[in-house]
Motif scaffolding. Sequence first.
Motif, PDB file in Angstrom:
ATOM      1  N   CYS A  35       0.857  -1.185   0.000  1.00 20.90           N
ATOM      2  CA  CYS A  35       0.000   0.000   0.000  1.00 20.90           C
ATOM      3  C   CYS A  35       0.896   1.239   0.000  1.00 20.90           C
ATOM      4  O   CYS A  35       0.629   2.225  -0.692  1.00 20.90           O
ATOM      5  CB  CYS A  35      -0.915   0.038   1.218  1.00 20.90           C
ATOM      6  N   CYS A  38       2.203   3.163  -3.175  1.00 16.33           N
ATOM      7  CA  CYS A  38       1.360   4.183  -3.826  1.00 16.33           C
ATOM      8  C   CYS A  38       0.892   5.267  -2.858  1.00 16.33           C
ATOM      9  O   CYS A  38       0.775   6.420  -3.236  1.00 16.33           O
ATOM     10  CB  CYS A  38       0.131   3.543  -4.454  1.00 16.33           C
ATOM     11  N   HIS A  39       0.605   4.856  -1.622  1.00 18.85           N
ATOM     12  CA  HIS A  39       0.004   5.823  -0.685  1.00 18.85           C
ATOM     13  C   HIS A  39       1.056   6.523   0.154  1.00 18.85           C
ATOM     14  O   HIS A  39       0.726   7.346   1.001  1.00 18.85           O
ATOM     15  CB  HIS A  39      -1.014   5.118   0.212  1.00 18.85           C
TER      16      HIS A  39
HETATM   17  C1  HEC Z   1      -0.803   0.835  -7.622  1.00 22.53           C
HETATM   18  C2  HEC Z   1      -1.079   1.889  -6.649  1.00 22.53           C
HETATM   19  C3  HEC Z   1      -1.877   1.550  -5.400  1.00 22.53           C
HETATM   20  C4  HEC Z   1      -1.664   0.520  -4.498  1.00 22.53           C
HETATM   21  C5  HEC Z   1      -0.582  -0.556  -4.517  1.00 22.53           C
HETATM   22  C6  HEC Z   1      -2.675   0.686  -3.463  1.00 22.53           C
HETATM   23  N1  HEC Z   1      -3.468   1.768  -3.745  1.00 22.53           N
HETATM   24 FE1  HEC Z   1      -5.058   2.400  -2.625  1.00 22.53          FE
HETATM   25  N2  HEC Z   1      -5.487   3.833  -4.034  1.00 22.53           N
HETATM   26  C7  HEC Z   1      -4.699   4.115  -5.131  1.00 22.53           C
HETATM   27  C8  HEC Z   1      -5.303   5.222  -5.863  1.00 22.53           C
HETATM   28  C9  HEC Z   1      -4.762   5.872  -7.133  1.00 22.53           C
HETATM   29  C10 HEC Z   1      -6.478   5.587  -5.141  1.00 22.53           C
HETATM   30  C11 HEC Z   1      -7.495   6.687  -5.468  1.00 22.53           C
HETATM   31  C12 HEC Z   1      -8.562   6.111  -6.361  1.00 22.53           C
HETATM   32  C13 HEC Z   1      -9.575   7.184  -6.723  1.00 22.53           C
HETATM   33  O1  HEC Z   1      -9.220   8.077  -7.489  1.00 22.53           O
HETATM   34  O2  HEC Z   1     -10.703   7.096  -6.216  1.00 22.53           O
HETATM   35  C14 HEC Z   1      -6.552   4.686  -3.990  1.00 22.53           C
HETATM   36  C15 HEC Z   1      -7.569   4.724  -3.050  1.00 22.53           C
HETATM   37  C16 HEC Z   1      -7.564   4.012  -1.863  1.00 22.53           C
HETATM   38  C17 HEC Z   1      -8.513   4.157  -0.798  1.00 22.53           C
HETATM   39  C18 HEC Z   1      -9.704   5.117  -0.777  1.00 22.53           C
HETATM   40  C19 HEC Z   1      -9.221   6.395  -0.148  1.00 22.53           C
HETATM   41  C20 HEC Z   1     -10.277   7.466  -0.144  1.00 22.53           C
HETATM   42  O3  HEC Z   1     -10.013   8.473   0.515  1.00 22.53           O
HETATM   43  O4  HEC Z   1     -11.324   7.324  -0.790  1.00 22.53           O
HETATM   44  C21 HEC Z   1      -8.153   3.299   0.199  1.00 22.53           C
HETATM   45  C22 HEC Z   1      -8.827   3.108   1.552  1.00 22.53           C
HETATM   46  C23 HEC Z   1      -6.968   2.604  -0.260  1.00 22.53           C
HETATM   47  N3  HEC Z   1      -6.641   3.056  -1.525  1.00 22.53           N
HETATM   48  C24 HEC Z   1      -6.307   1.661   0.478  1.00 22.53           C
HETATM   49  C25 HEC Z   1      -5.248   0.896   0.006  1.00 22.53           C
HETATM   50  C26 HEC Z   1      -4.677  -0.207   0.748  1.00 22.53           C
HETATM   51  C27 HEC Z   1      -5.071  -0.647   2.149  1.00 22.53           C
HETATM   52  C28 HEC Z   1      -3.707  -0.727  -0.057  1.00 22.53           C
HETATM   53  C29 HEC Z   1      -2.846  -1.942   0.225  1.00 22.53           C
HETATM   54  C30 HEC Z   1      -3.547  -3.185   0.594  1.00 22.53           C
HETATM   55  C31 HEC Z   1      -3.672   0.061  -1.291  1.00 22.53           C
HETATM   56  N4  HEC Z   1      -4.626   1.035  -1.214  1.00 22.53           N
HETATM   57  C32 HEC Z   1      -2.787  -0.133  -2.352  1.00 22.53           C
HETATM   58  C33 HEC Z   1      -3.541   3.471  -5.521  1.00 22.53           C
HETATM   59  C34 HEC Z   1      -3.012   2.322  -4.909  1.00 22.53           C
END
Ligand code: HEC
Length: 104
Positions: A35, A38-39
Amino acid sequence: MLRWIALAALIAPAALAQPSPARQAELRHLVLHDCGSCHGLTMKGGLGRPLLPEALADKPDGFLVEVILGGVPGTPMPPWREELSASEARWIVEQLRKGNGDAR
Ligand code: HEC
């Protein structure tokens, strides 16, 4: 919105169990490395949005669990259904809400 409520109702019963301590350690590692790629390693955001407690405050648990399990189609946020159960995703949401996302 109704869809999220229906999904939350489906997910809730399975989410009562906590992951085992060993699984919690694995999940911490996943959150930091997968996570975090990206985050941001401190969950302040990068390609993905910030996952800090204040950023998530107005988003319901069911919504966040569904985003984690199902991803966000059309964005880089991938689905984690194959890696995570609903209760594990819910546990991660709990950790993010406590500000534990960066595996301190
Ligand atoms: C390849 C990149 C990537 C990875 C790896 C990733 N994310 Fe994300 N995530 C994003 C993106 C880009 C968004 C925004 C999507 C949108 O525009 O709504 C997002 C959105 C989210 C959101 C919603 C946040 C909101 O404020 O609405 C959550 C919760 C989240 N991710 C949790 C996780 C978790 C937990 C993991 C690991 C298990 C993870 N992400 C792995 C790219 C990633």
